[in-house]
Motif scaffolding. Sequence first.
Motif, short mmCIF file in Angstrom:
data_model
loop_
_atom_site.label_atom_id
_atom_site.label_comp_id
_atom_site.label_asym_id
_atom_site.label_seq_id
_atom_site.Cartn_x
_atom_site.Cartn_y
_atom_site.Cartn_z
N ILE A 45 3.14 3.10 -10.31
CA ILE A 45 3.04 1.82 -9.59
C ILE A 45 2.10 0.94 -10.40
CG2 ILE A 45 2.27 0.69 -7.48
CD1 ILE A 45 2.96 3.29 -5.99
N SER A 46 2.55 -0.25 -10.71
CA SER A 46 1.74 -1.14 -11.53
C SER A 46 0.49 -1.59 -10.76
CB SER A 46 2.55 -2.37 -11.97
OG SER A 46 2.82 -3.18 -10.85
N THR A 47 -0.53 -1.94 -11.51
CA THR A 47 -1.78 -2.40 -10.89
C THR A 47 -1.55 -3.67 -10.11
OG1 THR A 47 -2.99 -1.45 -12.76
CG2 THR A 47 -4.19 -2.99 -11.38
N GLU A 48 -0.72 -4.57 -10.64
CA GLU A 48 -0.43 -5.82 -9.94
C GLU A 48 0.27 -5.55 -8.61
OE1 GLU A 48 0.94 -5.36 -13.18
OE2 GLU A 48 -0.89 -6.12 -14.08
N SER A 49 1.22 -4.64 -8.64
CA SER A 49 1.94 -4.30 -7.41
C SER A 49 0.99 -3.67 -6.40
CB SER A 49 3.09 -3.35 -7.74
OG SER A 49 3.81 -3.03 -6.58
N LEU A 50 0.10 -2.81 -6.87
CA LEU A 50 -0.88 -2.18 -5.99
C LEU A 50 -1.82 -3.22 -5.39
CD1 LEU A 50 -2.11 0.43 -4.82
CD2 LEU A 50 -3.62 0.45 -6.80
N LEU A 51 -2.28 -4.16 -6.20
CA LEU A 51 -3.18 -5.21 -5.71
C LEU A 51 -2.49 -6.08 -4.67
CD1 LEU A 51 -5.02 -6.25 -9.00
CD2 LEU A 51 -5.90 -4.84 -7.13
N GLN A 52 -1.22 -6.42 -4.89
CA GLN A 52 -0.47 -7.20 -3.92
C GLN A 52 -0.30 -6.42 -2.62
OE1 GLN A 52 3.17 -8.16 -5.91
NE2 GLN A 52 2.30 -9.93 -6.99
N ALA A 53 0.00 -5.12 -2.74
CA ALA A 53 0.16 -4.28 -1.55
C ALA A 53 -1.16 -4.16 -0.80
CB ALA A 53 0.66 -2.90 -1.96
N GLU A 54 -2.25 -4.03 -1.55
CA GLU A 54 -3.58 -3.94 -0.92
C GLU A 54 -3.93 -5.23 -0.19
OE1 GLU A 54 -8.01 -2.37 -2.19
OE2 GLU A 54 -6.80 -3.41 -3.69
N GLN A 55 -3.62 -6.36 -0.79
CA GLN A 55 -3.88 -7.65 -0.15
C GLN A 55 -3.02 -7.82 1.10
OE1 GLN A 55 -3.00 -11.07 -2.60
NE2 GLN A 55 -4.43 -12.36 -1.47
N GLU A 56 -1.75 -7.43 1.01
CA GLU A 56 -0.87 -7.50 2.17
C GLU A 56 -1.37 -6.58 3.29
OE1 GLU A 56 3.73 -6.36 3.25
OE2 GLU A 56 3.26 -6.98 1.19
N TRP A 57 -1.85 -5.40 2.91
CA TRP A 57 -2.40 -4.46 3.90
C TRP A 57 -3.62 -5.06 4.59
CZ3 TRP A 57 -7.20 -1.88 3.84
CH2 TRP A 57 -7.34 -0.90 4.82
N ARG A 58 -4.49 -5.70 3.82
CA ARG A 58 -5.68 -6.34 4.42
C ARG A 58 -5.28 -7.42 5.41
NH1 ARG A 58 -8.79 -6.16 -0.94
NH2 ARG A 58 -10.16 -4.38 -0.61
N LEU A 59 -4.29 -8.23 5.04
CA LEU A 59 -3.81 -9.28 5.94
C LEU A 59 -3.24 -8.68 7.22
CD1 LEU A 59 -2.12 -11.75 3.43
CD2 LEU A 59 -4.27 -12.09 4.68
N GLN A 60 -2.50 -7.58 7.09
CA GLN A 60 -1.95 -6.90 8.26
C GLN A 60 -3.06 -6.35 9.14
OE1 GLN A 60 0.67 -3.95 6.63
NE2 GLN A 60 2.35 -5.38 6.32
N GLN A 61 -4.11 -5.82 8.52
CA GLN A 61 -5.24 -5.29 9.28
C GLN A 61 -5.96 -6.42 10.03
OE1 GLN A 61 -6.12 -1.97 9.65
NE2 GLN A 61 -4.15 -1.70 8.66
N GLN A 62 -6.13 -7.55 9.38
CA GLN A 62 -6.76 -8.70 10.02
C GLN A 62 -5.91 -9.20 11.19
OE1 GLN A 62 -7.24 -11.50 6.84
NE2 GLN A 62 -9.12 -10.56 6.07
N GLN A 63 -4.60 -9.26 10.98
CA GLN A 63 -3.70 -9.71 12.05
C GLN A 63 -3.74 -8.73 13.22
OE1 GLN A 63 -2.43 -12.60 11.86
NE2 GLN A 63 -0.97 -12.64 13.51
N GLN A 64 -3.76 -7.45 12.91
CA GLN A 64 -3.83 -6.44 13.96
C GLN A 64 -5.14 -6.56 14.75
OE1 GLN A 64 -3.67 -2.41 12.50
NE2 GLN A 64 -2.95 -1.62 14.46
N GLN A 65 -6.23 -6.83 14.06
CA GLN A 65 -7.52 -7.00 14.73
C GLN A 65 -7.50 -8.23 15.63
OE1 GLN A 65 -10.88 -7.72 12.13
NE2 GLN A 65 -12.28 -6.79 13.59
N LYS A 66 -6.87 -9.31 15.19
CA LYS A 66 -6.76 -10.51 16.02
C LYS A 66 -5.94 -10.22 17.28
CE LYS A 66 -7.07 -13.55 12.05
NZ LYS A 66 -6.28 -14.33 11.08
N HIS A 67 -4.87 -9.46 17.12
CA HIS A 67 -4.05 -9.10 18.28
C HIS A 67 -4.85 -8.22 19.25
CE1 HIS A 67 0.01 -10.72 17.70
NE2 HIS A 67 -0.26 -10.66 16.40
#
Length: 167
Positions: free
Chosen positions: A48-70
């Motif tokens: 898995i490329s580093t760029e792909s991992l970083l994008q996935a990590e950023q998307e995961w963080r956004l999902q975690q933030q959204q889940q916390q807001k909910h």
Amino acid sequence: MTIFESKISRSYQQEDIQQILNLAIARQSDGGEFSREQLLEIAAELSISTESLLQAEQEWRLQQQQQQKHQQFNFYRRSQLKRRFGKYLIVNLFLVCLNLLTAGQLSWSLYILLFWGLGLGLNAWDTYQLQGENYERAFQKWYRKHQFTQVAQSVFSRINNWLKAAS
């Protein structure tokens, strides 16, 4: 190799691979945490490329933030329901007692009790429905109000600090 094992398909869907790897990682970690370096190593081993991992990590963080807001929104809705239920109990207890004292029986207070209870029941139904269009509309409304409140508090605190510094 047994007959059963030879009949098992040796190709997997993407979801199957994710589930298998999730289980393997959970067993490997023994409930512990992984460092960021370990995450990078695992990604490198899986090509898995580093760029792909970083994008996935950023998307995961956004999902975690959204889940916390909910979660905050759901807590807010439950606390509002508790508050409404408390008002319902206090007012209707008073009205039932008043009805018993004046008429000697329950008459008109039952209508208030039932109709208000119906409204409260419908409100409780909405509170515990955590999916759907109505839920998302209520969440968006709460979130906008929540954001506005935070911005207003920030502005007022800056003005207050400025006034303190000026005087």
